[in-house]
Design an enzyme around this catalytic site. Structure first.
Site, PDB file in Angstrom:
ATOM      1  N   ASP A  56     -13.458  -8.125 -17.563  1.00  0.00           N
ATOM      2  CA  ASP A  56     -13.410  -6.748 -17.083  1.00  0.00           C
ATOM      3  C   ASP A  56     -12.221  -6.661 -16.131  1.00  0.00           C
ATOM      4  OD1 ASP A  56     -13.828  -4.131 -16.457  1.00  0.00           O
ATOM      5  OD2 ASP A  56     -15.938  -4.355 -15.909  1.00  0.00           O
TER       6      ASP A  56
HETATM    7  C1  BGC Z   1     -14.859  -1.066 -16.083  1.00  0.00           C
HETATM    8  C2  BGC Z   1     -14.620  -1.302 -17.541  1.00  0.00           C
HETATM    9  C3  BGC Z   1     -13.355  -0.601 -17.965  1.00  0.00           C
HETATM   10  C4  BGC Z   1     -12.212  -1.116 -17.098  1.00  0.00           C
HETATM   11  C5  BGC Z   1     -10.882  -0.462 -17.417  1.00  0.00           C
HETATM   12  C6  BGC Z   1     -13.646  -1.421 -15.242  1.00  0.00           C
HETATM   13  O1  BGC Z   1     -13.846  -1.003 -13.936  1.00  0.00           O
HETATM   14  O2  BGC Z   1     -15.972  -1.816 -15.647  1.00  0.00           O
HETATM   15  O3  BGC Z   1     -15.703  -0.851 -18.301  1.00  0.00           O
HETATM   16  O4  BGC Z   1     -13.119  -0.782 -19.316  1.00  0.00           O
HETATM   17  O5  BGC Z   1     -12.501  -0.841 -15.746  1.00  0.00           O
HETATM   18  O6  BGC Z   1     -10.864   0.840 -16.944  1.00  0.00           O
END
Ligand code: BGC
Length: 845
Positions: free
Chosen positions: A230
């Site tokens: 993530d």
């Molecule tokens: C989220 C993800 C997301 C990523 C990119 C993170 O904070 O948990 O689900 O894809 O950011 O925006």
């Protein structure tokens, strides 16, 4: 179009052209959304984009517009596998329109608790329903050549302290509930990518988790694809590489700096073979997505496609759940409301189309409920609107009646290298409003000071609030009036605009000028702020006492009294239900204002309907005061049309709850173990610890345990009304070849309106065993039935679905014996039962 076949020779020859340094660079993003490229070695990059209900593109807020689809909790409420596939198909086009080939979706973690901040973007409390829908969504996406990234693997059921929280979960619950949607979707639909979770699972960060990544995902499930972290969720260099995390996102890297990884290779902590394996997975993804032949990353475009508009409206209306309809107040058909007055209250003019955070999109447009109803009911109806409740979360940015150093409207921002803003600034700029959000910024400052001269036009004890990534304060005429003593508790929540900000009041006099100064210093390095650690950022809001405390309720009650019908639109704006934090209350915000509005309007008008837009169950203390309640979730850009379709009867509601709605928060199975308890960590930091003490008894598996438990449920899992009535008859279950069971049931539409029934099949041991749920969902079918018609629904499930994980033998097992199949209209409304005998089963995971 589907994926390109990987040519192993090409992959190996490309790999052999890369130096070790280049291979290491390949293992982290080049920038926020793209992988690294080496054009002279023939290695292109690929662009990723969020997210589950729309392809947003590279900009967090206000970027190129995108189609906004219903959020996944609505999609789950359709119980419609075709709908999930169609949405996946459409999202593939959307992803391409943003120059991306990898969509960061679907989110599949089970809803463990109604306050879960990201429940809305995930499907259900039931892992089977979630896994089945996710599989179709992935099929839809991938059959059009766009990679799915199933997320967040694993045990990401809360947002509080999400970067650091340690979730303790026993292996059985892990396997049966929390890994199950991943297992189903991965085995059925083979998503090309998996995104790890931010949190710690049983003591190890998910991105560095050998058991989750090596043993289960790539070992037992045999999945071959790319694992990415993530964003900011890589937590180690050596461990994550060894555990199987291929790609650190976003770039530039924090944990895979070439020198550091080279040192790890030199010391033998990471082998070159491992680097090759990780790099090969990146190259294979590029190959499958045809990036070698076509390395282009086209510019982002806003394309409004009529077929997507239609799909969003249809699925939106199909997922809306009718919870209550006394005296058949609904549907409000044209004939019924002609020449009548309808009061529209609450969010009638603000469409609540998505939740907050990375799942939010800058929608092409958003149809409000007022617009939808006007279109549907025409000029023959007199609508009266008033909001009736304050629902703001943060105070609006302080941008009025302010003058900067140069005498122009706005603020002066001074940046300093030091951790205290004093002396000559290193850099200065002006801004219309007091905010600085450090996304995509290169500079890293020690502190920032924002100053202005403020001359209010009204006297009063006006309200101020702010948040900063690091220690922050507001001073007025040299006196500190507001202080945030430590770091912000969640950087992403800050970034995405949903941090809780305590408010203070200050006595201002009209026409007097005040010097206002805001300071924020860089967060401390052990801030737990992930990728925003060490970056400066703040926002400051203001509201006059008059606006803040205005009585808006009385007017609403008057309007309701003078109307024939009243519709109150309640819900969560993206500030209140968002990634980065869990909901602060089970009651609708702000501070009970919406509950007061519904109760008062219900008391004033006997024909009151509530339309609630949240991704989760909320408290309904006013349920007895109103005749009809509709749960509309977050329906996407066609929200107002989809809601109007259901309210006016153009669509007969067919949505069924994918989560249980408890009476009170105390009744939730995870109550007392959500969001956990702080313990003092070894390094002096406070560590949030959560124990999944309810084990496998999540959602209806808990409420189904006894009559006492059942009484705690306001609306059960699988529940939903229709404008017609369905009856079930003649349920039969036949075991075929010991491996599957076929259930048939006759479904009759006993009313006068065409509609769809969701036939649900649950199964459990005939003599309930205390360690196991009484019954679990094993199959379902959505059946359209004409008035007076009877159709036979056939549902098949594998006997393997009935096994439970034995923590001692480490096998999935089923005891030989009698099993009861329950056919129903919800987990509570069982319409028929059938018994089967099954032989014992036991197999390795
Ligand atoms: C989220 C993800 C997301 C990523 C990119 C993170 O904070 O948990 O689900 O894809 O950011 O925006």
């Amino acid at each position: 179009m589907s994926f390109k076949k990987v040519d192993p020779e090409h992959i190996e020859s490309t790999l052999s052209k890369l130096t070790l340094e280049e291979k290491i660079l390949l293992l982290a993003g080049k920038n926020f959304w793209e992988t690294h490229d080496f054009p002279d070695k023939g290695v292109p990059s690929v662009k990723t984009s969020d997210g589950p209900n729309g392809a947003r593109g590279a900009t967090f807020k206000g970027g190129v517009t995108a189609a906004c689809f219903p959020a996944s909790s609505l999609l789950a409420a359709t119980w419609d596998l075709d709908a999930a596939k169609k949405i996946g198909n459409a999202l593939a086009d959307e992803t391409r329109s943003k120059g991306a080939r990898v969509l960061l979706a679907p989110t599949v973690c089970p809803h463990r608790h109604p306050l879960g901040g990201r429940n809305f973007e995930s499907f259900s409390e039931d892992p089977f329903l979630a896994g089945k829908l996710a599989a179709q969504y992935i099929h839809g996406l991938q059959e059009k050549g766009v990679a799915a990234t199933i997320k967040h693997y694993a045990v990401n059921e809360q947002e509080t302290c999400r970067f650091t929280v340690n979730e303790t979960v026993a292996e059985r619950a892990l396997r049966e509930i929390y890994l199950k949607p991943f297992e189903i979707a991965i085995k059925e639909a083979n998503p090309l990518a998996v995104m790890t979770a931010y949190n710690i699972v049983n003591g190890t960060h998910a991105d560095s988790h050998e058991f989750l990544l090596k043993e289960v995902l790539r070992g037992q499930w045999g999945w071959k694809g790319l694992v990415m972290s993530d964003w900011g969720g890589t937590n180690s260099t050596v461990e994550s590489l060894n555990a199987g995390l291929d790609l650190e996102m976003p770039g530039p890297t924090r944990w895979r700096k070439v020198d550091e990884v080279l040192a790890a290779v030199k010391s033998g902590a990471v082998s070159e073979k491992t680097i090759d394996e990780r790099a090969r997975n990146v190259l294979e993804l590029l190959a499958k997505l045809n990036c070698f032949e076509d390395p282009s990353i086209p510019d982002e475009r806003a394309i409004i496609l009529p077929e997507h508009q239609k799909l969003i409206r249809e699925v939106g209306s199909q997922g809306i759940v009718l919870l209550k309809n006394d005296g058949q107040l609904l549907p409000l058909k044209k004939e019924k409301v002609a020449k009548k007055k309808i009061a529209l209250l609450g969010f009638a003019k603000e469409a609540l189309i998505h939740g907050g955070g990375s799942a939010s999109v800058n929608a092409h447009y958003r149809v409000t409920a007022e617009e939808g109803l006007r279109r549907a009911l025409g000029d023959d109806v007199e609508f009266k609107y008033t909001k009736g409740a304050h629902t703001f979360r943060q105070l609006p940015l302080m941008g009025d009646n302010v003058v900067n150093h140069d005498g122009k409207p706005g603020w002066t921002l001074d940046f300093f290298a030091a951790d205290e803003p004093s002396g000559e600034p290193s850099s200065s700029t002006s801004a219309e409003q007091p905010t600085y959000v450090p996304i995509f910024v290169k500079e890293s400052w020690g502190s920032v000071r924002a100053t202005t001269q403020f001359t209010p036009t009204q006297s009063g004890n006006h309200y101020l609030a702010m948040s900063g990534l690091g220690r922050s304060k507001i001073s007025i005429d040299g006196k500190v009036v507001y202080e945030q003593k430590g770091n912000c508790y969640d950087s992403m929540a800050f970034l995405l605009g949903g941090v809780e900000e305590p408010e203070v009041q200050y006595p201002f006099e009209a026409s007097k000028t005040y010097s206002i100064e805001i300071q924020t210093v860089k967060p401390t390095s052990k801030g737990g702020l992930s990728m925003l650690d060490g970056l400066i950022g703040f926002r400051a809001g203001f509201m006059t006492e008059q606006d803040h405390n205005e009585d808006v309720l009385s007017d609403a009650v008057e309007v309701a009294k003078r109307s024939d019908f009243a519709i109150v639109f309640t819900g969560h704006t993206p500030d209140w239900e968002t990634e980065g934090q869990d909901q602060i209350s089970f009651n609708l915000p702000r501070n009970g204002s919406q509950d007061r509005l519904v109760a008062a309007v219900g008391g004033a008008n006997p024909n009151t309907v509530v339309v609630n837009c949240t991704g989760v169950a909320v408290a309904m203390p006013w349920l007895n005061e109103v005749k009809s309640v509709v749960q509309a979730w977050f329906p996407g850009q066609e929200a107002g049309n989809a809601i109007a379709d259901v309210l006016t009867g153009a669509v007969n509601p067919a949505g069924r709850l994918p989560v249980s709605f408890p009476h009170a928060l105390e009744d939730a199975p995870a109550y007392g173990n959500f969001p956990g308890e702080f313990k003092d960590g070894e390094d002096g930091r406070r560590q949030l610890e959560v124990t999944y003490a309810e084990g496998v008894f999540v959602g209806y598996r808990h409420y189904d345990l006894s009559e006492e438990h059942r009484s705690k449920v306001l609306f059960p899992f699988g529940y939903g009304l229709s404008y017609t009535t369905f009856t079930h008859g003649n349920p039969k279950a036949v075991v075929t070849g010991d491996t599957s069971v076929e259930i048939t049931v006759d479904v009759t539409n006993a009313g006068t309106t065409a509609g769809s029934e969701v036939v649900q099949v649950y199964a459990g041991a005939k003599l309930a065993v205390p360690e196991n749920p009484v019954k679990e969902l094993v199959g379902f079918a959505k059946v359209p039935v004409a008035p007076g018609e009877t159709k036979t629904a056939t549902i098949t499930f594998a006997t393997r679905q009935l096994t439970h994980f034995n923590e001692q033998s480490k096998k999935w097992e089923l005891e030989a014996g009698d099993y009861e199949i329950s056919v129903g209209q919800s987990v509570r409304d069982i319409t028929g039962k059938a018994n089967i005998k099954l032989p014992a089963l036991s197999y390795d995971p």
